[in-house]
Design a protein around this motif. Structure first.
Motif, PDB file in Angstrom:
ATOM      1  N   LEU A 110       0.803  -1.221   0.000  1.00  0.00           N
ATOM      2  CA  LEU A 110       0.000   0.000   0.000  1.00  0.00           C
ATOM      3  C   LEU A 110       0.836   1.271   0.000  1.00  0.00           C
TER       4      LEU A 110
ATOM      5  N   LEU B 138       0.545   4.014  -2.704  1.00  0.00           N
ATOM      6  CA  LEU B 138      -0.418   5.111  -2.639  1.00  0.00           C
ATOM      7  C   LEU B 138       0.204   6.355  -2.015  1.00  0.00           C
TER       8      LEU B 138
ATOM      9  N   SER C 181      -3.415   4.950  -8.794  1.00  0.00           N
ATOM     10  CA  SER C 181      -3.568   4.534  -7.399  1.00  0.00           C
ATOM     11  C   SER C 181      -4.617   3.443  -7.270  1.00  0.00           C
ATOM     12  N   SER C 182      -5.689   3.581  -8.011  1.00  0.00           N
ATOM     13  CA  SER C 182      -6.729   2.546  -7.958  1.00  0.00           C
ATOM     14  C   SER C 182      -6.189   1.209  -8.437  1.00  0.00           C
TER      15      SER C 182
ATOM     16  N   LEU D  10      -3.880  -0.178  -5.712  1.00  0.00           N
ATOM     17  CA  LEU D  10      -4.654  -0.671  -4.573  1.00  0.00           C
ATOM     18  C   LEU D  10      -5.314  -2.001  -4.914  1.00  0.00           C
ATOM     19  N   ARG D  11      -5.856  -2.091  -6.114  1.00  0.00           N
ATOM     20  CA  ARG D  11      -6.518  -3.329  -6.517  1.00  0.00           C
ATOM     21  C   ARG D  11      -5.520  -4.480  -6.584  1.00  0.00           C
TER      22      ARG D  11
ATOM     23  N   VAL E 139      -4.463  -5.447  -2.893  1.00  0.00           N
ATOM     24  CA  VAL E 139      -5.473  -6.108  -2.065  1.00  0.00           C
ATOM     25  C   VAL E 139      -5.849  -7.468  -2.649  1.00  0.00           C
ATOM     26  N   VAL E 140      -6.004  -7.543  -3.953  1.00  0.00           N
ATOM     27  CA  VAL E 140      -6.384  -8.828  -4.552  1.00  0.00           C
ATOM     28  C   VAL E 140      -5.295  -9.868  -4.320  1.00  0.00           C
TER      29      VAL E 140
END
Lengths: 555, 291
Positions: free
Chosen positions: A138, A141, A156-157, A160-161, A164-165
């Motif tokens: 993370l 970000l 950033s999206s 993040l994806r 997390v995935v």
């Protein structure tokens, strides 16, 4: 307690630098100083860390923290020391190139990522390690959202994806793996070996899916094909000097935890998982070939760097395809090697872009004539990337290929690893051409051959009796034009007018930013070469059992 | 206690349906908050106080940060195109699959492990306890609901909520498998949840600041850095030579750039110089008109 000090230093430096650099001004300077000192302190603590051999039963009391959940180990010590050292050099380069503005986002992200990596490497529990590795991801970000750039939002999206995935996949595999293997929770590692009954073929299929899930998580995190599209987009948006952190170091903890999961829970079962191995090897081959080809065809230096990282990262997947505990050491050695070498490469690319004001490779023609130090850095980086027989990285790559495939496929894999060599040669070859206008007008490094001819001007002087006699030759030396004289004096006057010793010192440093940044890149390349060589017994440390695979607290 | 936990699993699923289908951003965020907080407690037996506190703190902090980032009444989003009936249908199907399959999965795991050594989740699932079944159903439902926003999301809020739902789903899976409730591990997962929430909140806040809405704008043709920079003048270097079609300047558009300069004054007629000597207008007799 040294581990606690290491984590505390990192957390303190990250918080202070983040707050200070966000505010700017005096607070920014204070934050940057505290963050930099914390980073240097982490380097020192990492080298001085009491890290016993794990798995030998010689862990002394009081070494671990959090009731033994985090135990320092030799591999962690070496990797964190190298990470912090590389980070300090990168931060130094960023400051020289852009001042305090260049540290905004980068310095706190660097410190936080090192803390997260240390927790992941020292964890005695797979879920704890996976959570720490996910939190480490993370930090991208922090870098991307440091500035109000609209293009940073989709990047950033995506980051993040991906983070997390991949973390969710890994944790899910960790949770399901012991039960799928029919093992008793908590009793899996008390004696260092799995004590469950022989799994049925149905479980074998489930275990195969779990192996694929873990490999998928690491592939997403490292950007293997077909998950590579976010990497060039990230290189477009992120500050180039932050790419070593985002591309080279951040994926390492997740890959190590994934390897530990396979090594601890799945590989010892010795199940026939030929299909799953074939899928992973196929992905690795496609990534090796495709990324190497893309890197060669790209004209964008940042994209080339990104694809080179992807290509080398594909070899990590072979550590999952091997499905044997023997791959534990070579895979971890290769992870450190690619992190070090790609840090040097990405930093080189960032400095090149800043120096010459372009990221187009054709426009960089002749760059070696202008920057011999950077040329040496790229040459050393190339050598470190491919290594020489006997070097740790070279042997790790060969071992991974042998463990994964039978002849002649193992030789094919080794040859595929050299597909990126033409890209390095292209970069070096471009540098030897005739300089373009961009390269020609860039600031040169001072390590250039000075003109030795002197312009001797004889001035006639009229004596009292009217005769003219020649005076001594006026030798203006190399500063024979006003521009040269200004250039000569600017160095002396650069620190004049500064109100404090610190400012005068920093101005004096930044006066020689061109040479210092090139020297820092060369230092990173030398560090990468040492890492690939295997100094500090990196190969041995990587082959040791880790707390995450030997402690009873593992899932 | 068991019926309450099963009901809680249903509530978690319903809240996830709201989180993925509601058009109002704050309503969707509220659904997410209920989901991630409630999902931590669908377990039997309940973990220790430290684990419970860690789960509550991490989930609450993540939800609060997302909630705060949506202050200022952002405009409604498109939501999931299938609407709440579609989302509810997906959730019901996934929940039912999880509920019905959990017993079978438990039996299979018990048989695979030899029958006698199954512990924790395997035993609980095989015994038909409704709580792990409900947790497994809720985990599947959350995963199914989060798949679309995570993979195809065109909205930073939806994508972020989907990611938080995925984290809640994996937490439910841990509850199903009855993996140990170690304090530091729970704390690490709570920190991960809180940091993910902070990341979602940061992206949402930045999107609202920069664009004024929550739409995820991919870099389009001629707008992204790929097209803006000079590193990609042509798709294939060398194919078109140095003056390829991508390097040509676009055709002028007179309507967009009208010439607003004043018209020039007419230039005065310039007399022709004499071409032959002598005579009227001849060479050597002076310029015409000066005589």
């Amino acid at each position: 307690m040294e581990l606690l000090l290491l984590l505390g230093l990192g957390a303190f430096g990250a918080v202070t630098s983040w707050i200070g650099l966000s505010r700017g001004g005096h607070a920014g300077r204070v934050g940057a100083i505290l963050g930099g000192l914390s980073l240097l302190g982490m380097v020192a603590v990492a080298f001085l860390l009491n890290a016993p051999r794990v798995g030998s039963g010689a862990i002394p009391e009081g070494v671990g923290i959090l009731d033994g959940r985090l135990i320092p180990n030799n591999y962690m010590r070496i990797v964190i020391a190298l990470w912090a050292l590389d980070g300090a050099l990168i931060v130094c380069i960023a400051w020289l190139a852009s001042g305090l503005a260049g540290l905004r986002g980068l310095l706190p992200a660097m410190l936080v990522s090192i803390v997260g990596g240390a927790v992941a490497f020292a964890a005695t529990n797979l879920t704890l390690g996976a959570a720490a590795a996910g939190a480490t991801g993370l930090v991208s970000l922090v870098v991307l959202l440091a500035w109000r750039d609209p293009s940073s939002i989709p990047a950033s999206s995506r980051e993040l994806r991906a983070t997390v995935v991949s973390t969710v996949l890994l944790i899910a595999a960790i949770v399901v793996a012991p039960l799928a293997a029919g093992l008793r929770i908590g009793d899996t590692t008390t004696s260092g070996s799995l004590a469950g009954p022989t799994p049925t073929p149905g479980v074998a299929a489930l275990v195969g899916l779990l192996v694929l899930a873990i490999a998928l998580a690491v592939a997403i995190r490292m950007g293997a094909i077909p998950f590579h599209l976010r990497v060039p987009k990230l290189t477009d948006v992120a500050p180039p000097i932050a790419l070593p952190l985002l591309l080279a170091w951040v994926p390492v903890p997740l890959a190590v935890v994934g390897l530990a999961t396979v090594d601890l829970l799945l590989a010892p079962l010795a199940l026939p998982l030929g299909s799953e191995q074939l899928i992973i090897v196929a992905v690795a081959i496609v990534t090796l070939a495709g990324a190497a080809l893309a890197a060669f065809l790209q004209d964008d230096l940042r994209h080339t760097t990104g694809y080179l990282v992807i290509a080398d990262g594909a070899f990590v997947l072979l550590g999952f395809a091997a499905l044997t505990p023997d791959a534990w050491g070579p895979a971890r050695t290769w992870l450190v090697a690619i992190a070090a070498t790609k840090t040097a490469l990405a930093t080189w690319a960032a400095v090149m872009e800043g120096r010459f004001g372009t990221r187009s490779i054709p426009e960089l023609r002749g760059w070696i004539r202008r920057s011999p130090l950077l040329g040496a850095a790229l040459l050393v980086t190339t050598v470190a990337t491919f290594g020489l027989p006997g070097w740790a990285a070279f042997e790790a790559r060969a071992t991974l290929a042998q463990l994964t495939a039978t002849p002649p496929l193992d030789s094919v894999l080794v040859v595929l690893a050299f597909l990126t060599l033409p890209t390095y040669l292209r970069l070096l070859g471009v540098g030897t051409g005739s300089p373009t206008s961009r390269v020609d007008r860039a600031a040169p490094e001072r390590i250039v051959r000075r003109r030795t001819e002197r312009l001797a001007v004889e001035v006639e002087r009229t004596t009292a009796d009217g005769a003219t006699v020649p005076t001594a030759a006026a030798d203006h030396g190399p500063h024979r034009t006003p521009a040269h004289r200004v250039a000569r004096h600017s160095g002396d006057m650069a620190s004049k007018g500064a109100v404090s010793v610190g400012r005068r010192f920093t101005r004096a440093l930044r006066r020689d930013a061109t040479e210092l940044t090139a020297a820092a890149v060369l230092t990173l390349a030398v560090l990468a070469a040492f890492t690939a060589w295997g100094v500090l017994d990196i190969g041995g440390a990587a082959s040791e059992p880790a707390p995450i695979t030997t402690n009873a607290a593992s899932d | 206690m068991t019926p309450a936990l099963v009901i809680l699993a249903v509530i978690v699923t319903v809240a996830a349906v709201i989180a993925t289908s509601a058009h109002e951003p704050r309503f969707a965020a509220l659904g997410m908050i209920v989901t991630i907080i409630g999902a931590a407690y669908v377990t039997e037996p309940l973990p220790g106080i430290v684990a419970l506190a860690a789960r509550l703190a991490g989930s609450s902090l993540a939800g609060y940060l997302v909630w705060v980032s949506l202050r200022g009444a952002p405009p409604p989003t498109a939501g999931w195109q299938v609407g709440w009936p579609g989302a509810a249908a997906v959730a019901i199907v996934a929940f039912a699959i999880g509920w019905l399959a959990s017993g079978t999965i438990g039996n299979a795991i018990v048989e695979a492990s030899g029958g006698a050594t199954a512990v924790g989740a395997a035993a609980a699932l095989a015994s038909g306890s409704p709580v792990p079944r409900a947790a497994f159903g809720a985990a599947l439902a959350l995963t199914a609901l989060a798949a679309a926003p995570v993979l195809l999301g065109r909205d930073v809020l939806r994508q972020g909520l989907g990611l938080l739902l995925l984290l809640a789903a994996v937490g439910l899976l841990r509850n199903v498998m009855a993996v140990g409730t170690d304090g530091p591990v729970e704390l690490a997962l709570a920190v991960l949840t809180a940091l993910t929430g902070a990341g979602v909140a940061a992206i949402v806040a930045r999107s609202l600041t920069v664009h004024g809405d929550l739409d995820l704008r991919p870099a389009g043709r001629g707008d992204g850095p790929l097209q803006r920079d000079a590193a990609h003048p042509r798709p294939w270097p060398g194919m078109y030579g140095p003056y390829g079609p991508r390097r040509r300047s676009p055709a002028p558009t007179p309507g967009a750039h009208r010439d607003l300069r004043r018209s020039k004054r007419p230039e005065p007629a310039r007399p022709e110089p004499p071409s032959k000597p002598g005579g009227q207008g001849g060479y050597g007799a002076g310029w015409p008109g000066t005589r």
